[in-house]
Motif scaffolding. Structure first.
Motif, short mmCIF file in Angstrom:
data_model
loop_
_atom_site.label_atom_id
_atom_site.label_comp_id
_atom_site.label_asym_id
_atom_site.label_seq_id
_atom_site.Cartn_x
_atom_site.Cartn_y
_atom_site.Cartn_z
N LEU A 57 13.88 -18.71 -32.36
CA LEU A 57 12.55 -18.95 -33.25
C LEU A 57 12.03 -20.49 -33.27
N ASN A 58 11.62 -20.68 -32.21
CA ASN A 58 11.46 -21.95 -32.30
C ASN A 58 10.11 -22.36 -33.04
N LYS A 59 10.01 -23.96 -33.26
CA LYS A 59 8.62 -24.75 -34.29
C LYS A 59 9.10 -24.53 -35.18
N SER A 60 11.11 -23.76 -35.83
CA SER A 60 11.63 -23.90 -37.52
C SER A 60 11.27 -24.83 -37.76
N ASP A 61 10.96 -25.77 -37.62
CA ASP A 61 9.79 -27.14 -38.14
C ASP A 61 8.59 -26.91 -38.75
N LEU A 62 7.77 -26.07 -38.20
CA LEU A 62 6.92 -26.07 -38.94
C LEU A 62 6.82 -24.77 -39.52
N VAL A 85 15.55 -22.49 -34.34
CA VAL A 85 15.67 -24.09 -34.20
C VAL A 85 13.77 -25.24 -33.74
N ASP A 86 14.91 -25.84 -32.89
CA ASP A 86 13.61 -26.85 -33.12
C ASP A 86 14.09 -27.63 -32.01
N ALA A 87 13.07 -26.92 -30.87
CA ALA A 87 13.91 -28.20 -29.50
C ALA A 87 12.90 -29.39 -29.38
N ALA A 88 11.97 -29.96 -30.56
CA ALA A 88 10.74 -31.08 -30.30
C ALA A 88 12.54 -32.02 -30.52
N PRO A 129 3.29 -19.26 -23.09
CA PRO A 129 3.12 -20.49 -22.89
C PRO A 129 3.03 -20.98 -23.69
N ASN A 130 3.38 -22.23 -23.85
CA ASN A 130 3.68 -22.89 -25.96
C ASN A 130 4.17 -22.42 -26.75
N VAL A 131 5.16 -21.89 -26.14
CA VAL A 131 5.94 -21.71 -27.59
C VAL A 131 7.55 -22.47 -27.07
N GLY A 132 7.43 -23.69 -26.32
CA GLY A 132 8.17 -25.07 -25.55
C GLY A 132 9.55 -24.21 -25.15
N LYS A 133 9.01 -24.05 -23.79
CA LYS A 133 10.14 -23.38 -22.84
C LYS A 133 10.93 -24.29 -22.07
N SER A 134 9.68 -25.49 -21.57
CA SER A 134 10.18 -26.65 -21.08
C SER A 134 10.71 -27.72 -22.26
N THR A 135 10.56 -28.24 -23.56
CA THR A 135 10.97 -28.72 -24.19
C THR A 135 12.27 -28.54 -24.90
N LEU A 136 12.22 -27.57 -24.59
CA LEU A 136 13.88 -26.76 -24.53
C LEU A 136 14.72 -26.74 -23.52
N GLY A 149 3.78 -27.25 -19.69
CA GLY A 149 2.12 -26.99 -19.20
C GLY A 149 2.95 -25.92 -18.41
N ASP A 150 2.07 -24.82 -18.81
CA ASP A 150 2.46 -23.42 -17.50
C ASP A 150 1.63 -22.95 -16.66
N LYS A 151 1.68 -22.59 -15.33
CA LYS A 151 1.59 -22.14 -14.34
C LYS A 151 2.19 -20.66 -14.21
P1 GDP Z 1 6.02 -24.25 -22.77
O1 GDP Z 1 4.55 -24.12 -22.44
O2 GDP Z 1 6.51 -22.85 -23.29
O3 GDP Z 1 6.89 -24.65 -21.76
O4 GDP Z 1 5.88 -25.08 -24.06
P2 GDP Z 1 5.79 -27.09 -23.85
O5 GDP Z 1 7.40 -26.74 -23.70
O6 GDP Z 1 5.00 -26.95 -22.98
O7 GDP Z 1 6.31 -27.02 -25.69
C1 GDP Z 1 4.37 -26.54 -25.88
C2 GDP Z 1 4.41 -27.78 -27.22
O8 GDP Z 1 5.21 -27.06 -28.17
C3 GDP Z 1 4.52 -29.01 -27.04
O9 GDP Z 1 3.55 -29.76 -27.90
C4 GDP Z 1 5.78 -29.69 -27.59
O10 GDP Z 1 5.74 -31.03 -27.91
C5 GDP Z 1 5.68 -28.55 -28.91
N1 GDP Z 1 6.95 -28.30 -29.24
C6 GDP Z 1 8.17 -27.53 -28.37
N2 GDP Z 1 9.34 -27.59 -29.06
C7 GDP Z 1 8.66 -27.68 -30.85
C8 GDP Z 1 9.26 -27.79 -32.23
O11 GDP Z 1 10.34 -27.26 -31.60
N3 GDP Z 1 9.04 -28.39 -32.87
C9 GDP Z 1 7.71 -28.91 -32.81
N4 GDP Z 1 6.82 -29.15 -33.95
N5 GDP Z 1 6.74 -28.70 -31.64
C10 GDP Z 1 7.58 -28.32 -30.48
#
Ligand code: GDP
Length: 295
Positions: A57-62, A85-88, A129-136, A149-151
């Protein structure tokens, strides 16, 4: 970038993941902690078949920690482990590795008993998309690997990234499509910023979000915008618009004549929500997903 998912894209995305599944031991399903069901692919069980897997469960910080705890219990009821988790910031990366090891424990033990030296556990991250895969992926790798960013449908050479000594991660995640046919799901995805405002109008997204907030996070609205009176009936559209107007006035979003610029007010609400300025807020809870009426 806004992605339009057409049936061809979905088929291709699905095939790409199924090809990758042959190479891996464990799937890490990434969901948005604020909207776990709305950020889930509708065909996930069918696509992943019986691969060992768990949920992050990502972005749990929010997200609201109390609601997140309920989601962990919800997924446990489905037989799935879920870890907030909080991948950021990269919290819980060790715990992610531990979960992978745990899922593979029986297999590794069998191999050891047979005298086979187990190879590194191979994992794949999947999610919309945007769920945080690349960040993780970057966090687990400890360096920048994946371009954010996804393609969907664009293939490139795949590589294994070493995560510690016992785990390897595929450097390209599996990109899944959301359940966008459902308008409620679409609103929630838009509210969190997972889909762009060109598809749904900011006023509609903000209105929907505000209606939810007045019911579940009245205290946060009061604290942030000084609004005391929440609608007695959340179905009363005019009362919700009044809250939107009060926020607009507070933020100086006015047009000539002193009327509130509702579009500006809406964009402010969404921006502040996404940045966590209203506090930790979840837009979906196991308690209310079944209760809500369609729009
Ligand atoms: P992807 O499309 O799944 O690869 O997602 P990205 O890794 O590009 O992340 C999309 C956005 O979410 C980016 O602006 C990240 O900085 C943000 N993000 C990713 N993980 C977290 C998190 O755990 N917490 C917060 N607050 N933002 C996050």
């Amino acid at each position: 970038m806004t992605i339009q998912w057409f049936p061809g894209h979905m088929t291709r995305a699905r095939r790409q993941i199924q090809d990758k599944l042959k190479l891996i031991d464990v799937v890490i399903e990434l969901l948005d902690a604020r909207i776990p069901l709305s950020s889930r692919n509708p065909m996930i069980d069918e696509i992943l078949q019986n691969k060992p897997r768990f949920v992050l469960l990502n972005k749990s910080d929010l997200a609201d920690p109390d609601v997140t705890a309920k989601w962990v219990a919800y997924f446990a009821g489905e037989g799935l482990q879920a870890l907030p988790v909080d991948a950021a910031t990269g919290n819980q990366m060790k715990e992610i590795m531990a979960r992978c090891r745990q899922l593979m424990a029986a297999k590794i033990e069998t191999q050891l008993r047979k005298g086979i030296n187990p190879r590194a556990i191979r994992a794949l991250i999947v999610g919309i998309p945007n769920v945080g895969k690349s960040t993780l992926i970057n966090r687990l790798a400890g360096r920048k690997i994946a371009a954010t960013g996804d393609k969907p449908g664009v293939t490139k050479g795949q590589q294994w990234i070493k995560v510690g000594t016992e785990m390897e991660l595929l450097d390209t995640p599996g990109i899944l499509w959301p359940k966008f046919e459902d308008q409620q799901v679409g609103m929630r995805l838009a509210a969190t910023g997972a889909i762009k405002e060109e598809i749904l109008h900011p006023e509609d997204i903000a209105f929907y979000t505000l209606r939810y907030l007045t019911v579940h996070y009245g205290g946060a609205l009061k604290e942030r915008f000084g609004i005391d009176k929440m609608p007695d009936d959340p179905e009363d559209n005019d009362a919700v618009i009044e809250v939107m107007e009060a926020i607009g006035r507070k933020r100086g979003a006015l047009v000539s004549g002193g009327r509130v610029d509702l579009e500006k007010a809406s964009l402010t609400i969404l921006r502040e929500l996404r940045a966590g300025k209203m506090g930790r807020i979840s837009l979906e809870s196991p308690d209310d997903v079944n209760e809500e009426k369609p729009l």
